[in-house]
Design an enzyme around this catalytic site. Structure first.
Site, mmCIF file in Angstrom:
data_model
loop_
_atom_site.group_PDB
_atom_site.id
_atom_site.type_symbol
_atom_site.label_atom_id
_atom_site.label_comp_id
_atom_site.label_asym_id
_atom_site.label_seq_id
_atom_site.Cartn_x
_atom_site.Cartn_y
_atom_site.Cartn_z
ATOM 1 C CE LYS A 106 -3.973 -0.213 -4.202
ATOM 2 N NZ LYS A 106 -4.802 -1.291 -4.435
ATOM 3 C CB SER A 165 -7.167 -2.981 -6.554
ATOM 4 O OG SER A 165 -6.500 -1.657 -7.202
#
Ligand SMILES: Nc1ncnc2c1ncn2[C@@H]1O[C@H](COP(=O)(O)OP(=O)(O)OP(=O)(O)O)[C@@H](O)[C@H]1O
Ligand SMILES: [Mg+2]
Length: 821
Positions: free
Chosen positions: A763, A720
């Site tokens: 996140k 990611s």
């Protein structure tokens, strides 16, 4: 019997048989392979029916027995290593005279044992050892020429399977006699006796005893060469018979010497004996009372008939034992365990859904979705109490309330709460217990937990199932856990220590974990996973005000009037003194503030206090966390990524720099394989778009590029960070800094697409904690948007990325200029 042999098995450097002289051996060149001819030549292939022969000076290997063999002679090493390399067995042959260094065929006994090489070990001292297990007898047919070590064609001699009563009777006597001898010897481990006890097949028993017995190598070889089983058993019986007599005699002598040890000891001995006699007569008050108590406890424990019968039998055994015997305390402890375990069947749950809702709300702020799922779960249980409900597993970062939710559920169901930690459990026995024959054996932690709860009507929280060990040769703990959790099996759960089935079906289990992926698959399949992601600043503020503060006030003996902490101060504790997904450190820091006040009040210097943000510095010290985002990203080559970690989300800096070189990519910062690949992909993508991005292609050819991800102590992995890597590289090569208020996450493809990633909520929360105001996410993660807490959605600006070009446009300080090709 020779106990040295067994020791030798455990420590390969103690040689077999007598254990003192090393079992040196060597492949004598022998007449079949005259020295000189084969020197240095490559061995030819070994025929199927041939064996590599390993001559030994002073040990006899028996089928079924594992023996360590020390190898000193160079040629034997070659033989042993070749066998290990080819994965072929060796034929172990005893030399007729141990002193011969280069035995020829006529210097060997022509009957030996085929042995499988289990291990070839080179010790630190340079000594070579082989651990081998005997398989079957063999006889030499002929030695073959042309090898660097002795090789022979052989005939294997399997033992006949058929067993008649005569053989059986002999085997039985042999077993009894062997055990008798083992018991006469000092310091024979119980396992060894069990080992003999458990062998059923007469041939196998004969070989085991032959291997263990204390006899000369010649005597042992004679036994080995006796192919007829009945005769072999007779020979062994004769030998053991003599041994028993010798041992008994030596023991008698021993006793007699002991008796003349002197008056003082004599008196002591007499007293001991008197005690024993008194006990026999039933005059030993203390012991008798103890036994009486155990008897009562057994009657009152509410055991099932079967268990009670078993307990009574053990008690009988205990009554017959002298109190001083080591086994006495073992059996007593065992009976104490049996009687203290709850056996009575649990009362049915009384679930009041409205009350459960109230309790959950009283203990926890927010967590609406989670509370709803818990209530649904409870409702189903209420309507169908005997139905198979899945095991709930709370997954989330530390301090988000997994354990305390479990406690609330227990309260709502009127169950006792116990915690069992599975972190670092590697051994099946930790879950299932050790057998009672082990010294210091105890039940496994499931049964221990039940005893702690004191009732089967309990909620057992299995903490850290994700840190369960992977299984070793001590058995797989996760399969034991499966049995615990499986409603089909857990009504007859077997703990090794208890040795009798225990019904766990009325226990309610809840698991917790920090991450999902390391939970063993079969276990995960059985669970209903409930994810807890972590709290926003806002939520933490509320939790602190409504729950943590009150809890800490009463823990420190203060009232709300005596100490007040302002909202600003709480906010600063959240932002400047802690950085976490949960609220554990927050609670700790609040506790520290309150203790500070409590001391002053106790001293009498103040009667009440109001703590504001400026006071924190004096109490908690300098700020523990500062936002370094702005500073870091003001230069080209740095991008702020977002990572998902087991302890919640985190921000991550990607730093790229360039130096003269030849187009190499250097990666540092403990990156995992996937992350390394994603860096490669990012660089390839930059190269393929160099023209479009306005990068001089020759610049790439003449430079090495170094990508570093600081905070190197924590290993990082996953795809990611692709977008941030791409941006860091682009920023470096175009010399345009990435906007410092922006963080991004997303996987990239070589065509420049931005692919979706996991952990969006964590996140985003991490970005907010770190002071980021703008977050770039893959457009295909839009579906996760509603999971993001409302205040984060309000405060942050979101940029949705379809391709890497979107990322470049949205975050590099000057707009993208199409280069004229
Ligand atoms: N939503 C909440 N409302 C009130 N208190 C909370 C909330 N979430 C957590 N807490 C409190 O935070 C503390 C830590 O929570 P808890 O021990 O349950 O964490 P955990 O998730 O089990 O963590 P770990 O993974 O480290 O075991 C507890 O005192 C708990 O009551
Ligand atoms: Mg916990």
């Amino acid at each position: 019997m020779n106990t040295e042999v067994d020791k030798g098995v455990a420590e390969p450097d103690v040689t077999a048989d007598g254990g003192r002289i090393p079992a040196n051996l060597d492949a004598g060149a022998g007449s079949a392979s005259p020295a000189g001819i084969n020197e240095g030549t490559q061995s030819r292939p070994l025929p199927e029916d041939a064996l590599i022969i390993l001559p030994v000076r002073n040990l006899v290997m028996f089928p079924g027995v594992i023996l360590p063999i020390t190898i000193n002679r160079a040629k034997s090493r070659a033989a042993a290593q070749e066998a290990a390399r080819l994965q072929r067995p060796v034929g172990v042959l005893l030399q007729t005279k141990p002193e011969i260094d280069e035995p020829r065929p006529e210097d060997l006994h022509w009957v030996g044992t085929v042995a499988n090489v289990l291990r070839y070990v080179t010790g630190a001292d340079g000594a070579h050892h082989l651990v081998a297990q005997g398989e079957e007898r063999f006889r030499i047919l002929e030695f073959l020429e042309g090898y660097d070590y002795p090789v022979a064609r052989v005939q294997r001699i399997p033992d006949v399977e058929a067993v008649d009563t005569e053989i059986e009777a002999r085997a039985l006597t042999l077993k009894q006699r062997a055990i008798e001898i083992l018991r006469l010897l000092p310091q024979v481990p119980e396992e060894m006796i069990m080992g003999v006890q458990n062998v059923e097949a007469p041939a196998q028993l004969a070989d085991l005893v032959g291997g263990l017995m204390d006899a000369s190598t010649d005597e042992k070889q004679a036994i080995l060469e006796t192919f007829d089983l009945r005769t072999r058993l007779d020979k062994l019986l004769e030998h053991l018979g003599k041994r028993v007599e010798v041992l008994k005699l030596s023991r008698e002598i021993d006793e007699r010497t002991k008796e003349s040890i002197g008056e003082h000891n004599r008196e002591h001995l007499l007293r001991e004996r008197m005690k024993a006699i008194q006990k026999e007569l039933g005059n030993d008050d203390e012991g008798a009372a103890e036994l009486e108590e155990l008897k009562k406890a057994i009657a009152e424990a509410g055991m099932t008939e079967e268990v009670e019968k078993h307990a009574r039998k053990e008690l009988k055994r205990l009554e017959r034992m002298p109190e001083a015997a080591g086994e006495y305390s073992m059996v007593r402890t065992y009976l104490e365990w049996l009687t203290e375990l709850p056996w009575k069947n649990a009362a049915a749950d009384t679930i009041d859904i409205a009350e459960a809702r109230r309790i959950l709300d009283a203990d926890h702020y927010g967590l609406e979705k989670i509370k709803k799922r818990i209530l649904e779960y409870l409702a189903v249980r209420k309507l169908n109490p005997t139905g198979k409900s899945p095991i709930v597993c709370f997954v989330g970062p530390p301090g988000v309330g997994k354990t305390s939710l479990g406690q609330s559920i227990a309260r709502a169901m009127g169950r006792e709460f116990v915690r069992v930690s599975l972190g670092g459990v590697h051994d099946e026995a930790e879950i299932r217990g050790h057998r009672r024959t082990y010294i210091g054996a105890l039940p496994g932690n499931i049964i221990q937990g039940i005893r702690k709860a004191g009732t089967k009507h309990c909620l057992m929280m299995l903490d850290e199932v994700d840190k369960l060990g992977n299984g070793s040769f001590h058995g797989d703990p996760s399969s034991a856990l499966l049995e615990v959790l499986d409603p089909e099996q857990n009504s007859t759960f077997r703990d090794n220590y208890l040795g009798i089935p225990y019904d766990l079906s009325t226990v309610m289990f809840i698991c917790t974990a920090n991450v999902l992926d390391t939970i063993p698959g079969p276990l995960r399949d059985r669970m209903e996973v409930i994810q807890l992601a972590g709290y926003t600043q806002q939520e933490k503020q509320e939790i602190a005000k409504r729950y943590l503060l009150n809890r800490q006030l009463s823990a420190n003996g203060l009232t709300a009037q005596q100490c007040e902490i302002t909202d600003d101060a709480v906010q600063s504790i959240i932002g400047d003194y802690t950085r976490e997904a949960g609220v554990r450190n927050l609670e700790r820091e609040i506790g520290a503030v309150l203790r500070h006040v409590a001391v002053r009040i106790a001293e009498g210097t103040i009667t009440q206090a109001k703590i504001d943000q400026p006071d924190l510095h004096a109490i908690l010290g300098p700020l523990k966390f500062e936002s370094d985002v702005a500073m870091r990203t003001s230069m080209p080559g740095v991008a702020t990524g977002l990572a998902w970690t087991p302890v919640g989300g985190d921000i991550l800096f990607i730093e790229a720099s360039r130096m003269p070189g030849a187009g190499k990519l250097i990666l540092t910062g403990q990156l995992g394989e996937v992350m390394k690949e994603s860096a490669q992909a990012a660089l390839s993508l930059v190269k393929s778009r160099a023209a479009k991005l306005g990068i001089d292609p020759s610049l790439l050819e003449k430079s090495d590029i170094h990508v570093h991800v600081p905070a190197g102590a924590t290993p990082k992995d996953g795809p990611s960070a692709g977008v941030s890597m791409f941006l860091a590289l682009t920023s470096l090569l175009t010399q345009r800094p990435v906007r410092s208020d922006t963080a991004m996450t997303g996987e990239i493809s070589l065509r420049g697409l931005v692919l979706p990633i996991g952990g969006v909520k964590e996140k985003v929360l991490a970005a907010m904690r770190a002071g980021i105001t703008r977050v770039m996410l893959p457009a295909r993660n839009r579906r996760d948007f509603e999971d993001i807490p409302a205040d984060a959605r309000e405060k942050l600006e979101f940029v949705w990325l379809e391709t890497v070009d979107d990322a470049v446009n949205a975050s590099l300080d000057a707009p993208l200029v199409e280069a004229a090709a």
